[in-house]
Design a protein around this motif. Structure first.
Motif, PDB file in Angstrom:
ATOM      1  N   UNK A  38      39.625  37.304  12.507  1.00 48.43           N
ATOM      2  CA  UNK A  38      39.070  35.979  12.316  1.00 48.43           C
ATOM      3  C   UNK A  38      38.410  35.365  13.532  1.00 48.43           C
ATOM      4  N   UNK A  39      38.039  36.181  14.508  1.00 49.71           N
ATOM      5  CA  UNK A  39      37.287  35.670  15.658  1.00 49.71           C
ATOM      6  C   UNK A  39      36.366  36.760  16.181  1.00 49.71           C
ATOM      7  N   UNK A  40      35.246  36.326  16.742  1.00 47.22           N
ATOM      8  CA  UNK A  40      34.240  37.247  17.286  1.00 47.22           C
ATOM      9  C   UNK A  40      34.273  37.194  18.804  1.00 47.22           C
ATOM     10  N   UNK A  41      35.343  37.702  19.381  1.00 49.19           N
ATOM     11  CA  UNK A  41      35.519  37.675  20.831  1.00 49.19           C
ATOM     12  C   UNK A  41      34.354  38.386  21.518  1.00 49.19           C
ATOM     13  N   UNK A  42      33.770  37.720  22.511  1.00 48.75           N
ATOM     14  CA  UNK A  42      32.654  38.309  23.248  1.00 48.75           C
ATOM     15  C   UNK A  42      32.588  37.677  24.639  1.00 48.75           C
ATOM     16  N   UNK A  43      31.886  38.364  25.527  1.00 51.70           N
ATOM     17  CA  UNK A  43      31.745  37.838  26.876  1.00 51.70           C
ATOM     18  C   UNK A  43      31.120  38.845  27.806  1.00 51.70           C
ATOM     19  N   UNK A  44      31.385  38.681  29.093  1.00 48.57           N
ATOM     20  CA  UNK A  44      30.857  39.590  30.102  1.00 48.57           C
ATOM     21  C   UNK A  44      31.921  39.867  31.148  1.00 48.57           C
ATOM     22  N   UNK A  45      31.793  41.021  31.756  1.00 52.74           N
ATOM     23  CA  UNK A  45      32.623  41.388  32.902  1.00 52.74           C
ATOM     24  C   UNK A  45      31.697  41.882  33.990  1.00 52.74           C
ATOM     25  N   UNK A  46      31.941  41.442  35.220  1.00 51.35           N
ATOM     26  CA  UNK A  46      31.181  41.944  36.355  1.00 51.35           C
ATOM     27  C   UNK A  46      32.147  42.453  37.414  1.00 51.35           C
ATOM     28  N   UNK A  47      31.687  43.461  38.117  1.00 59.14           N
ATOM     29  CA  UNK A  47      32.484  44.106  39.163  1.00 59.14           C
ATOM     30  C   UNK A  47      31.581  44.273  40.371  1.00 59.14           C
ATOM     31  N   UNK A  48      32.032  43.788  41.523  1.00 54.07           N
ATOM     32  CA  UNK A  48      31.289  43.953  42.774  1.00 54.07           C
ATOM     33  C   UNK A  48      32.174  44.715  43.742  1.00 54.07           C
ATOM     34  N   UNK A  49      31.667  45.844  44.217  1.00 52.16           N
ATOM     35  CA  UNK A  49      32.423  46.710  45.116  1.00 52.16           C
ATOM     36  C   UNK A  49      31.815  46.641  46.502  1.00 52.16           C
ATOM     37  N   UNK A  50      32.640  46.287  47.499  1.00 55.43           N
ATOM     38  CA  UNK A  50      32.250  46.357  48.900  1.00 55.43           C
ATOM     39  C   UNK A  50      33.131  47.410  49.550  1.00 55.43           C
ATOM     40  N   UNK A  51      33.020  47.548  50.832  1.00 57.19           N
ATOM     41  CA  UNK A  51      33.790  48.572  51.541  1.00 57.19           C
ATOM     42  C   UNK A  51      35.294  48.390  51.384  1.00 57.19           C
ATOM     43  N   UNK A  52      35.742  47.147  51.280  1.00 53.90           N
ATOM     44  CA  UNK A  52      37.195  46.929  51.265  1.00 53.90           C
ATOM     45  C   UNK A  52      37.696  46.071  50.113  1.00 53.90           C
ATOM     46  N   UNK A  53      36.810  45.735  49.164  1.00 50.39           N
ATOM     47  CA  UNK A  53      37.230  44.813  48.113  1.00 50.39           C
ATOM     48  C   UNK A  53      36.488  45.063  46.803  1.00 50.39           C
ATOM     49  N   UNK A  54      37.197  44.866  45.699  1.00 48.95           N
ATOM     50  CA  UNK A  54      36.613  44.861  44.366  1.00 48.95           C
ATOM     51  C   UNK A  54      36.790  43.449  43.822  1.00 48.95           C
ATOM     52  N   UNK A  55      35.680  42.802  43.468  1.00 48.96           N
ATOM     53  CA  UNK A  55      35.744  41.474  42.862  1.00 48.96           C
ATOM     54  C   UNK A  55      35.464  41.624  41.377  1.00 48.96           C
ATOM     55  N   UNK A  56      36.390  41.145  40.567  1.00 50.18           N
ATOM     56  CA  UNK A  56      36.297  41.241  39.112  1.00 50.18           C
ATOM     57  C   UNK A  56      36.123  39.835  38.557  1.00 50.18           C
ATOM     58  N   UNK A  57      35.129  39.658  37.698  1.00 45.76           N
ATOM     59  CA  UNK A  57      34.940  38.381  37.002  1.00 45.76           C
ATOM     60  C   UNK A  57      34.749  38.672  35.520  1.00 45.76           C
ATOM     61  N   UNK A  58      35.548  38.017  34.698  1.00 46.97           N
ATOM     62  CA  UNK A  58      35.449  38.180  33.249  1.00 46.97           C
ATOM     63  C   UNK A  58      35.412  36.785  32.637  1.00 46.97           C
ATOM     64  N   UNK A  59      34.471  36.583  31.729  1.00 47.41           N
ATOM     65  CA  UNK A  59      34.385  35.330  30.994  1.00 47.41           C
ATOM     66  C   UNK A  59      34.323  35.681  29.512  1.00 47.41           C
ATOM     67  N   UNK A  60      35.268  35.106  28.748  1.00 49.16           N
ATOM     68  CA  UNK A  60      35.376  35.435  27.327  1.00 49.16           C
ATOM     69  C   UNK A  60      35.283  34.173  26.467  1.00 49.16           C
ATOM     70  N   UNK A  61      34.643  34.340  25.322  1.00 51.54           N
ATOM     71  CA  UNK A  61      34.452  33.262  24.357  1.00 51.54           C
ATOM     72  C   UNK A  61      34.955  33.715  22.990  1.00 51.54           C
ATOM     73  N   UNK A  62      35.395  32.767  22.189  1.00 51.22           N
ATOM     74  CA  UNK A  62      35.773  33.004  20.790  1.00 51.22           C
ATOM     75  C   UNK A  62      36.880  34.032  20.619  1.00 51.22           C
ATOM     76  N   UNK A  63      37.790  34.095  21.584  1.00 45.99           N
ATOM     77  CA  UNK A  63      38.974  34.938  21.428  1.00 45.99           C
ATOM     78  C   UNK A  63      39.995  34.153  20.600  1.00 45.99           C
TER      79      UNK A  63
END
Length: 186
Positions: free
Chosen positions: A17-42
């Protein structure tokens, strides 16, 4: 810095009963992984486990579709995703680098079904633990898929929906959205 992105699309939408959708981004540097996820209609006011899945041997993972519903119960459950998407690898929780998956420290959607997640992960710790678990320190993000899981406990699921992990039942592990991770820049 290397950037990756996944467009996350609904899975099991007709049944939950929901159309969950969104985006995930990943940025990799020499010493860090940055994760960003934004979700709608979950599903609202529900905790949502989220991870990347893949194959330890490095084969490219693909997103599961309705065709993965091998027992034809109308739901693509966690076990049915494995042939296409591989195994659960890294959680997007309060400490992804620890690779501790079954717990209740994942994002909770608000009453509109929205949540946003951002985490900066120490890459050395993550890749060390990843290598211990899967035999390689290379995350190979462009060969992985993102899954968002979780439906309310009162949703009627048939007994055929598999996904018990520890004391967490299929309501927690049922996939609701999925996206293929792709490299967007070096």
């Amino acid at each position: 810095m290397t950037k990756y992105k996944a467009e996350i699309v609904p899975l099991n939408a007709a049944k939950i009963g929901s159309n969950a959708h969104g985006t995930a981004t990943f940025e990799v540097t020499a010493d860090q992984l940055t994760i960003q996820i934004e979700m709608f209609d979950t599903p609202a006011n529900t905790e949502h486990w989220e991870h990347f899945h893949g194959f330890p041997d490095g084969r490219p993972a693909a997103i599961a579709t309705e065709a993965n519903d091998v027992n034809q119960d109308g739901f693509v459950d966690l076990m049915e995703t494995e042939s296409t998407s591989g195994t659960t690898m890294v959680p997007f929780d309060d400490a992804p680098e620890n690779m501790d998956i079954p717990h209740d420290r994942y994002p909770v959607a608000d009453d509109q079904g929205y949540f946003a997640y951002t985490k900066q992960v120490p890459l050395k710790t993550l890749t060390t633990n990843f290598e211990q678990a899967f035999g390689s320190a290379d995350l190979q993000l462009d060969k992985r898929v993102v899954y968002i899981h979780g439906v309310p406990a009162n949703l009627n699921l048939p007994d055929t929906v598999a996904g018990m992990v520890g004391h967490f039942d299929a309501h927690v592990t049922l996939p609701i959205a999925v996206g293929k991770i792709e490299k967007v820049s070096d």
